[in-house]
Design a protein around this motif. Structure first.
Motif, PDB file in Angstrom:
ATOM      1  N   UNK A 194      -4.542   3.647   2.933  1.00 49.17           N
ATOM      2  CA  UNK A 194      -5.281   4.723   2.264  1.00 49.17           C
ATOM      3  C   UNK A 194      -6.432   4.066   1.506  1.00 49.17           C
ATOM      4  N   UNK A 199      -5.323   0.080   7.562  1.00 45.74           N
ATOM      5  CA  UNK A 199      -4.132  -0.305   8.317  1.00 45.74           C
ATOM      6  C   UNK A 199      -3.433   0.914   8.886  1.00 45.74           C
ATOM      7  N   UNK A 200      -2.608   0.659   9.901  1.00 48.95           N
ATOM      8  CA  UNK A 200      -1.816   1.767  10.425  1.00 48.95           C
ATOM      9  C   UNK A 200      -0.362   1.350  10.626  1.00 48.95           C
ATOM     10  N   UNK A 246       3.358   0.615   8.499  1.00 43.87           N
ATOM     11  CA  UNK A 246       4.067   0.964   7.264  1.00 43.87           C
ATOM     12  C   UNK A 246       4.215  -0.217   6.322  1.00 43.87           C
ATOM     13  N   UNK A 283       0.171   8.298  -2.767  1.00 42.99           N
ATOM     14  CA  UNK A 283       0.688   9.115  -1.670  1.00 42.99           C
ATOM     15  C   UNK A 283       2.208   9.011  -1.678  1.00 42.99           C
ATOM     16  N   UNK A 340       4.429  10.224  -0.053  1.00 40.93           N
ATOM     17  CA  UNK A 340       5.052  10.052   1.269  1.00 40.93           C
ATOM     18  C   UNK A 340       5.177   8.563   1.604  1.00 40.93           C
ATOM     19  N   UNK A 341       4.165   7.794   1.232  1.00 42.50           N
ATOM     20  CA  UNK A 341       4.097   6.377   1.556  1.00 42.50           C
ATOM     21  C   UNK A 341       5.126   5.595   0.735  1.00 42.50           C
ATOM     22  N   UNK A 376       7.770   6.871  -0.547  1.00 44.26           N
ATOM     23  CA  UNK A 376       9.096   7.275  -0.080  1.00 44.26           C
ATOM     24  C   UNK A 376       9.502   6.472   1.145  1.00 44.26           C
ATOM     25  N   UNK A 377       8.567   6.251   2.072  1.00 42.83           N
ATOM     26  CA  UNK A 377       8.886   5.459   3.262  1.00 42.83           C
ATOM     27  C   UNK A 377       9.335   4.051   2.874  1.00 42.83           C
TER      28      UNK A 377
END
Lengths: 273, 273
Positions: B116, B128-129, B131, B153, B155-156, B158-159
């Motif tokens: 991000x 980057x793409x 995790x 983020x 979501x990020x 949390x991952x």
């Protein structure tokens, strides 16, 4: 601008008539102070600390029961949008930890059932499995609704935000937990983050006082899209009325500075489980 | 217990040798103070405020370049785990805003590329793409790595949490934004929420000083799984070394009181887009 109020009430478990009277008085007071949206605490009809499931069931009401009827009349009388927590008996007789949104005409526009249950709530309630509603109220804005512990799941708040919420109204009952000197309640910090990462307003209305040995945080707060409190900067353990001016248009703009957008910058293709 | 340090440094854009020396000195100081994990700021080799893409490209280094080589030697010499932000040139010559994790043997265990991008970063970097990595370091814990705006983020985060992160180490460069009197920087509030909703530790290491007219917040913070700061309660605009004792075992336990579990209480079936 939309004037938003949180009416942090002292309620009494089991005193349905007294709790209705407290809500009506709070709505009148908030409206007199200029509020267009009034948020009441979680389980505002029943109180929270049930002795057992039978007590919760006995206090639960359908959405056309005495509490929502009284709240609807109060909303219409004072021309406000009202969001309040309801101990609900659903059509199948199950008990739900719900919240309702009533518009200034007195119409029930949404009923939401808490999806994330806290503490011993699973002994009393069946969790909801529908997403938070988002209701457009003319000349007020798009209001999302969820309840208490739901706010601690950023996925849930994100769904409400992506669905267009400009002002997230959350009835809560935050039990008072220890915290380091000088620190805000953790629940307030999480609400600040919810607001900022989604660039929307959040109004969380907590309880005042104590109930059967459970002390409430009194942490009601209204937070702006930058995540800073507009009202409720520190807990007030007694009843209080918070008021804040919110500009829903600000919450429609997800830009962050000249180069970012908190929605557009998401990488949903990378978030899949 | 694991002693975690954030070395909030004043760096100089373009002064690769000076920045390496500052990092080496900071690692030595942190290790002397007992640190087992040391976090350095974002883009610790290059500085942040590039004049143009050509300058960023000229300062970018591969992961076997002088910066990572020097950091690896410092990690080995002092027996610490080091997480640092790297202006990286990848194998295809693209410039990345990365972070590396080097273990106490000096081995490069992970290289993460910021997914991000903030502000004008898209002019300099390819996002980057992949995790966030999670690396188990014996007798230290499971360390997750991300960079700055990634933290905003949920979501990020949390991952990374669901992948087993106990201590999330994040090199950051937080430009100083106005905030109301008495308020913590919003970035710190968001880190507090990241930690609490996932019940893990977060160590975010910010920059000190100014660079080409951009002032840094100096908001480095180490937060516990309740979301309260262990170190870095308020910004310190100059260089500083934060130290905190973290117990990774606490971050493996996702229970919240007797009835809740912040992972178990999720409703992933309801979160799907």
């Amino acid at each position: 601008m939309t004037t938003v109020a949180c009416a942090q009430l002292e309620l009494a478990v089991g005193d349905a008539a007294g709790n209705r009277a407290a809500a009506e008085e709070a709505v009148a007071e908030a409206a007199a102070a200029g509020a267009q949206v009034v948020v009441l605490p979680e389980l505002a009809n029943s109180g929270y600390v049930f002795a057992d499931a039978a007590e919760a069931a006995a206090l639960a009401e359908p959405v056309d029961g005495p509490a929502v009827t009284a709240w609807s009349a109060a909303a219409r009388r004072h021309g406000v949008t009202l969001v309040a927590g309801l101990c609900e008996r659903d059509a199948d007789g199950r008990v739900r930890n719900s919240a309702v949104l009533i518009d200034p005409s007195g119409e029930l526009r949404a009923r939401y059932r808490k999806a994330h249950l806290f503490g011993t709530e699973a002994e009393f309630f069946v969790p909801g499995d529908e997403r938070p509603p988002v209701v457009e109220v003319p000349s007020v804005g798009r209001i999302g609704v969820m309840v208490c512990y739901d706010l601690e799941f950023p996925e849930w708040v994100r769904l409400a935000a992506l669905a267009g919420t400009e002002l997230l109204c959350a009835p809560v009952n935050w039990p008072r937990f220890p915290r380091p000197d000088g620190e805000r309640p953790g629940e307030v910090v999480r609400v600040q983050a919810d607001a900022a990462v989604n660039r929307l307003y959040v109004a969380a209305c907590d309880r005042a006082g104590e109930e059967r040995g459970t002390a409430w945080t009194g942490g009601s707060v209204i937070v702006d899209p930058d995540g800073f409190p507009l009202a409720g900067h520190r807990p007030t353990e007694g009843p209080t009325l918070l008021l804040a001016e919110c500009d829903p248009a600000r919450a429609r703009d997800k830009r962050l500075g000249d180069h970012n957008d908190v929605f557009g910058d998401r990488r949903p293709e990378l978030y899949e489980p």
